[in-house]
Design a protein around this motif. Structure first.
Motif, short mmCIF file in Angstrom:
data_model
loop_
_atom_site.label_atom_id
_atom_site.label_comp_id
_atom_site.label_asym_id
_atom_site.label_seq_id
_atom_site.Cartn_x
_atom_site.Cartn_y
_atom_site.Cartn_z
N ARG A 163 34.40 32.86 27.07
CA ARG A 163 33.11 32.26 27.44
C ARG A 163 33.14 30.75 27.27
N SER A 164 32.76 30.06 28.32
CA SER A 164 32.71 28.60 28.22
C SER A 164 31.32 28.14 27.81
N ASN A 165 30.30 28.87 28.18
CA ASN A 165 28.93 28.51 27.80
C ASN A 165 28.41 29.56 26.82
N ARG A 166 28.71 29.34 25.59
CA ARG A 166 28.34 30.30 24.56
C ARG A 166 26.85 30.21 24.24
N GLU A 167 26.25 31.37 24.01
CA GLU A 167 24.87 31.39 23.59
C GLU A 167 24.82 31.00 22.12
N LYS A 168 23.78 30.31 21.74
CA LYS A 168 23.61 29.90 20.35
C LYS A 168 22.45 30.68 19.74
N PRO A 169 22.71 31.42 18.65
CA PRO A 169 21.61 32.13 18.00
C PRO A 169 20.62 31.14 17.39
N THR A 170 19.38 31.51 17.37
CA THR A 170 18.35 30.66 16.79
C THR A 170 17.69 31.39 15.63
N GLU A 171 17.05 30.64 14.79
CA GLU A 171 16.35 31.22 13.65
C GLU A 171 15.13 32.02 14.08
N VAL A 172 14.39 31.53 15.06
CA VAL A 172 13.15 32.18 15.48
C VAL A 172 13.25 32.51 16.96
N PHE A 173 12.95 33.75 17.27
CA PHE A 173 12.89 34.16 18.66
C PHE A 173 11.46 33.98 19.12
N GLU A 174 11.25 33.07 20.03
CA GLU A 174 9.89 32.75 20.47
C GLU A 174 9.15 33.97 21.00
N ASP A 175 9.84 34.81 21.77
CA ASP A 175 9.17 35.96 22.36
C ASP A 175 8.85 37.04 21.34
N ARG A 176 9.45 36.98 20.14
CA ARG A 176 9.19 37.99 19.12
C ARG A 176 8.34 37.45 17.97
N ALA A 177 8.02 36.16 17.98
CA ALA A 177 7.30 35.56 16.86
C ALA A 177 5.94 36.22 16.65
N ASP A 178 5.22 36.51 17.72
CA ASP A 178 3.90 37.13 17.58
C ASP A 178 3.98 38.59 17.18
N LEU A 179 5.07 39.24 17.49
CA LEU A 179 5.21 40.65 17.19
C LEU A 179 5.69 40.91 15.77
N SER A 180 6.25 39.90 15.11
CA SER A 180 6.88 40.12 13.80
C SER A 180 5.90 40.67 12.77
N ARG A 181 4.63 40.31 12.84
CA ARG A 181 3.68 40.82 11.84
C ARG A 181 3.41 42.31 12.05
N ASP A 182 3.73 42.85 13.22
CA ASP A 182 3.52 44.27 13.49
C ASP A 182 4.66 45.15 12.99
N PHE A 183 5.80 44.55 12.69
CA PHE A 183 6.94 45.32 12.23
C PHE A 183 6.75 45.73 10.78
N THR A 184 7.41 46.81 10.43
CA THR A 184 7.38 47.22 9.03
C THR A 184 8.25 46.27 8.22
N GLU A 185 8.11 46.35 6.91
CA GLU A 185 8.91 45.47 6.06
C GLU A 185 10.40 45.72 6.25
N HIS A 186 10.76 46.95 6.44
CA HIS A 186 12.17 47.28 6.65
C HIS A 186 12.71 46.62 7.92
N ALA A 187 11.96 46.67 8.97
CA ALA A 187 12.39 46.06 10.23
C ALA A 187 12.50 44.55 10.07
N ALA A 188 11.60 43.95 9.33
CA ALA A 188 11.65 42.50 9.12
C ALA A 188 12.90 42.11 8.34
N VAL A 189 13.21 42.89 7.32
CA VAL A 189 14.42 42.62 6.53
C VAL A 189 15.65 42.79 7.40
N ARG A 190 15.67 43.86 8.19
CA ARG A 190 16.80 44.11 9.08
C ARG A 190 16.97 42.97 10.09
#
Length: 181
Positions: free
Chosen positions: A80-107
């Motif tokens: 791969r020449s154009n590697r994806e870079k992981p980010t700390e916060v996924f914008e599309d999941r930021a609003d959903l994170s409060r709906d996850f269980t604690e286990h899912a958040a830790v995972r």
């Protein structure tokens, strides 16, 4: 000749039915992306099918397929020449994170830390802790020495502990080094 081919095709179908879910899990753990994992499994199964007449009578069909899976993944990220870079916060999941269980958040937090590891370290952790492979099996699958497996695991865990600022066991995950099997 067509009866032999038909028999081989049926054996391959049975193998795919029995092992594709495990291959998908391993591929997802390596890539962190379901779409890429599906592509990786498809490529793995295609390469396995092409070698089926040669490997179908051995006891190591699964080892052969897993080796293809890990080697293909390594080959993909080398190319791969154009590697994806992981980010700390996924914008599309930021609003959903409060709906996850604690286990899912830790995972999810754990996977964000695993995603930034170098590819070989990630592969060693996936094989060791998610597939419960011994150091010897990991070395064989990845084509590296047992000492390299141990050093890569040690470096990966040390880096994660440093980023987390806490022992991994405090997160409820068994990620401490273990005895070689």
């Amino acid at each position: 000749m067509s009866e032999v081919k038909s028999s081989q095709d049926e054996e391959f179908r049975e193998y795919v039915a029995a092992r594709s879910a495990a291959l998908h899990r391993a591929a997802y753990l390596l890539t962190g992306n379901w779409a890429t994992a599906e592509d990786l499994v498809q490529t793995t199964l295609t390469k396995t099918y092409l070698a089926w007449s040669r490997i179908r009578t051995t006891d190591s069909i699964d080892a052969y397929a897993r080796r293809i899976l890990y080697n293909t993944n390594a080959s993909w990220w080398r190319k791969r020449s154009n590697r994806e870079k992981p980010t700390e916060v996924f914008e599309d999941r930021a609003d959903l994170s409060r709906d996850f269980t604690e286990h899912a958040a830790v995972r999810d937090a754990m996977w964000r830390h695993i995603a930034v590891l170098p590819k070989r370290q990630r592969a060693v952790l996936v094989l060791r802790y998610y597939e419960n492979r011994s150091d010897a099996q990991i070395a064989e699958i990845l084509g590296i020495s047992i000492g390299t497996v141990k050093s890569q695991a040690s470096r990966a865990l040390a880096g994660m502990r440093k980023r987390l600022g806490t022992p991994a066991s405090a997160l409820g995950v068994a990620m401490e080094p273990r005895e070689a099997a």
